[in-house]
Design an enzyme around this catalytic site. Sequence first.
Site, PDB file in Angstrom:
ATOM      1  N   GLU A 227       0.940  -1.359  -0.001  1.00  0.00           N
ATOM      2  CA  GLU A 227       0.096   0.055   0.013  1.00  0.00           C
ATOM      3  C   GLU A 227       1.006   1.206  -0.072  1.00  0.00           C
ATOM      4  OE1 GLU A 227      -3.575   0.146   2.207  1.00  0.00           O
ATOM      5  OE2 GLU A 227      -3.840  -2.081   1.855  1.00  0.00           O
ATOM      6  N   CYS A 261      -1.684   9.431   2.715  1.00  0.00           N
ATOM      7  CA  CYS A 261      -1.631   8.998   1.346  1.00  0.00           C
ATOM      8  C   CYS A 261      -2.700   9.372   0.678  1.00  0.00           C
ATOM      9  CB  CYS A 261      -1.588   7.287   1.635  1.00  0.00           C
ATOM     10  SG  CYS A 261      -3.017   6.809   2.711  1.00  0.00           S
TER      11      CYS A 261
HETATM   12  P1  NAD Z   1       8.788   4.325   4.199  1.00  0.00           P
HETATM   13  O1  NAD Z   1       8.715   3.427   2.721  1.00  0.00           O
HETATM   14  O2  NAD Z   1      10.300   5.210   4.317  1.00  0.00           O
HETATM   15  O3  NAD Z   1       8.769   3.245   5.392  1.00  0.00           O
HETATM   16  C1  NAD Z   1       7.745   2.426   5.683  1.00  0.00           C
HETATM   17  C2  NAD Z   1       8.219   1.430   6.360  1.00  0.00           C
HETATM   18  O4  NAD Z   1       9.075   0.589   5.869  1.00  0.00           O
HETATM   19  C3  NAD Z   1       9.033   1.642   7.733  1.00  0.00           C
HETATM   20  O5  NAD Z   1       8.607   0.910   8.754  1.00  0.00           O
HETATM   21  C4  NAD Z   1      10.296   1.595   7.451  1.00  0.00           C
HETATM   22  O6  NAD Z   1      11.383   1.235   8.558  1.00  0.00           O
HETATM   23  C5  NAD Z   1      10.473   0.256   6.457  1.00  0.00           C
HETATM   24  N1  NAD Z   1      11.546   0.170   5.630  1.00  0.00           N
HETATM   25  C6  NAD Z   1      12.414   0.994   5.046  1.00  0.00           C
HETATM   26  N2  NAD Z   1      13.234   0.566   4.103  1.00  0.00           N
HETATM   27  C7  NAD Z   1      13.114  -1.041   4.300  1.00  0.00           C
HETATM   28  C8  NAD Z   1      13.533  -2.268   3.702  1.00  0.00           C
HETATM   29  N3  NAD Z   1      14.737  -2.127   2.785  1.00  0.00           N
HETATM   30  N4  NAD Z   1      13.241  -3.060   3.820  1.00  0.00           N
HETATM   31  C9  NAD Z   1      11.942  -3.453   4.625  1.00  0.00           C
HETATM   32  N5  NAD Z   1      11.381  -2.223   5.281  1.00  0.00           N
HETATM   33  C10 NAD Z   1      11.881  -1.048   5.165  1.00  0.00           C
HETATM   34  O7  NAD Z   1       7.507   5.167   4.063  1.00  0.00           O
HETATM   35  P2  NAD Z   1       6.898   6.149   5.267  1.00  0.00           P
HETATM   36  O8  NAD Z   1       7.833   7.408   5.220  1.00  0.00           O
HETATM   37  O9  NAD Z   1       6.679   5.337   6.661  1.00  0.00           O
HETATM   38  O10 NAD Z   1       5.433   6.428   4.842  1.00  0.00           O
HETATM   39  C11 NAD Z   1       4.996   7.211   4.046  1.00  0.00           C
HETATM   40  C12 NAD Z   1       4.611   6.743   2.634  1.00  0.00           C
HETATM   41  O11 NAD Z   1       3.670   5.906   3.030  1.00  0.00           O
HETATM   42  C13 NAD Z   1       3.975   7.771   1.682  1.00  0.00           C
HETATM   43  O12 NAD Z   1       4.297   7.601   0.181  1.00  0.00           O
HETATM   44  C14 NAD Z   1       2.475   7.511   1.604  1.00  0.00           C
HETATM   45  O13 NAD Z   1       1.735   7.714   0.987  1.00  0.00           O
HETATM   46  C15 NAD Z   1       2.387   5.995   2.032  1.00  0.00           C
HETATM   47  N6  NAD Z   1       1.278   5.388   2.618  1.00  0.00           N
HETATM   48  C16 NAD Z   1       0.485   4.646   1.921  1.00  0.00           C
HETATM   49  C17 NAD Z   1      -0.859   4.493   2.446  1.00  0.00           C
HETATM   50  C18 NAD Z   1      -1.843   3.502   1.744  1.00  0.00           C
HETATM   51  O14 NAD Z   1      -2.819   3.245   2.322  1.00  0.00           O
HETATM   52  N7  NAD Z   1      -1.443   3.235   0.372  1.00  0.00           N
HETATM   53  C19 NAD Z   1      -1.053   4.733   3.852  1.00  0.00           C
HETATM   54  C20 NAD Z   1      -0.153   5.541   4.619  1.00  0.00           C
HETATM   55  C21 NAD Z   1       1.056   5.668   3.971  1.00  0.00           C
END
Ligand code: NAD
Length: 455
Positions: A227, A261
Site C-alpha cells: 500500500e 496517503c
Molecule cells: P517508508 O517507505 O520510508 O517506510 C515504511 C516502512 O518500511 C517503515 O517501517 C520503514 O522502517 C520500513 N523500511 C524501510 N526500508 C525498508 C527495507 N529495505 N525493507 C523493509 N522495510 C523497510 O514510508 P514512510 O515514510 O513510513 O510512509 C510514507 C509513505 O507511505 C507515503 O508515500 C504514503 O503515501 C504511504 N502511505 C500509503 C498508505 C496507503 O494506504 N496506500 C497509507 C499510509 C502511508
Amino acid sequence: MLKISNPANGRTIAELPDDDAAAIAAKYRAASAAQPAWAAMPLAQRLAAIRRFREGIVRDLEKLAAILTSEVGKPTKQARNELNGLLGRIDFFLAETEATLKPRDVFDESGMRERISHEPLGVIANISAWNYPYFVGANVFVPALATGNAVLYKPSEFATLTGLEIGNLLHASGVPRDAFQVIVGAGSAGAALLAQPLDGVFFTGSYATGAKIAQTIGPRMIKLQLELGGKDPVYVCDDVDVAAAAAGTADGAMYNTGQSCCSVERIYVHEKVHDAFVATFVKEVKGFRIGDPTSEDTYIGPLTRAPQLDVLADQVSDAKAKGAKLLLGGARIDRPGNWFEPTVFVNVNHSMKLMRDESFGPVIGIQKVASDEEAVRLMNDTEYGLTAAVYTKDRARAEKLLAQLNAGSVYWNCCDRVSPRLPWSGVGHSGIGLTLSTYGIETFTRPKAWHLRSA
Ligand code: NAD
C-alpha cells in the site's frame, strides 16, 4: 539504539534498543511456534481478545493520543480522531469476520460436493508507515489476528512508541505474546524481518521502499501486499458551490499537515470558477492555525520527518523556476523542529515536480482547465492511482467522470476519506492488494478448495 525525537521541537524523547537480525530471527521462531495454537483457538475467543483491545483503546485514548502527538507531531485533535476512527474499523472487523470465514458449499450434485474454506496464511510481516500508525497498522494486524495468523509488526521508526503501546494493549487483551510481536528498528530491521521464512508480507509505505520489497519477495511466491503513495487529484467543475468545494479541498490538502496517503495533492479547477475558487481556497488555508501540536486549536503541526523539508523546498523552487505563481507560504518556518509553511501555487503544469511527485506535506498546486475532458486527461496523467475526487452539483456528470478515473477510490463532493466497508487499494505505483472491506479480511487467508465425493 533507536533515537526518537519530537518533530515539533527536535528534542529527544526516548532511546530504545533496536532489534538486530538475531533478535528478529528469534521472534520469527517464537511466532511460528505460537501460530498453530492461535489459529486453533475458537474464532469467538480471538474476537473477544480484539474486543478487549478496543476497550483498552477507549480507556487509554488520551494517553495514546499524547504519545502519538509527541512522536509524529500530529495535532492532538487529529490524534484523537485517528483513535476514534480506529474504533469503527475494529467494529467492522468484529462484525464481519465470522461470516467472511464461514466455509461455503458451492456445488452439491450426484454425490459430489465442492467447498471453499479459508485457512490462515501463517506468520505474516506487517511493516508499517508513521502517518496513521493506528489506521494503517490495524487495517492489517486486526484482521490478520482475527483470521488466525501470527503477526510480526514493525511500526515505522517514527512511530515506535505507538507500536509498543499497541503490542502491550494486545497482550493485555489476551493475544499471546508470541502471536503478536513488535519489531523495533528502522529500514535495516525491516530488511532483516523480510529475510525470515514468512508466509505473507503486508507493507504500507513509500513507492521506493515498496519497489525494493517487491524485488526481494517476488521470487519467494508468498502473499505480498504493497500500500504505497499517491498524487491524488481533485477536479472542481464549473457548477459548484465554490465555498463548500474550497473548504472541503483545503481540508483534504492540509489535514494531518498534508501527510496522508490520500491527501489532495493536485487541484484542477474549471476556468469559469477558477479565480473565485482560488481566492476562497487561500482564505481557508490562511484560517488554519499552525503551531504547537499539543494545543487544542492547532490544525497544522510539524512534518514528522526532517528530510521531507528538502523535498518540499525542492518542489517549491522547481515550480517557481518553471513559472508557477506562489500565492501563499513557500518556505520553512524558522523554529526548532520540522516546520514548513502551508503553500499554495497557481499557474502550475505537469512539467513541475509539484504536480508529478508525491509532496506529502502542506503544499498544493492549482491548475486551470477548460473542459471535463482536459481535467480527466490531467487527473490520469500520473504514475499513481490511489484516490481521485470530483466536485459538482450534477450527480450524473460526477459518475460519468469518476468512471473514467484510474484510481482505487473515487469521491463525489468529498475527498481524503476512508471507509472500513470499502476496499482500500491503489492503481500503478499506489500499490498492489488491498485492506478493509470483507475482501480485506479474506486477504489474510488462503482459500482452500475441497472436492468431496460421497461414494
Ligand atoms: P517508508 O517507505 O520510508 O517506510 C515504511 C516502512 O518500511 C517503515 O517501517 C520503514 O522502517 C520500513 N523500511 C524501510 N526500508 C525498508 C527495507 N529495505 N525493507 C523493509 N522495510 C523497510 O514510508 P514512510 O515514510 O513510513 O510512509 C510514507 C509513505 O507511505 C507515503 O508515500 C504514503 O503515501 C504511504 N502511505 C500509503 C498508505 C496507503 O494506504 N496506500 C497509507 C499510509 C502511508
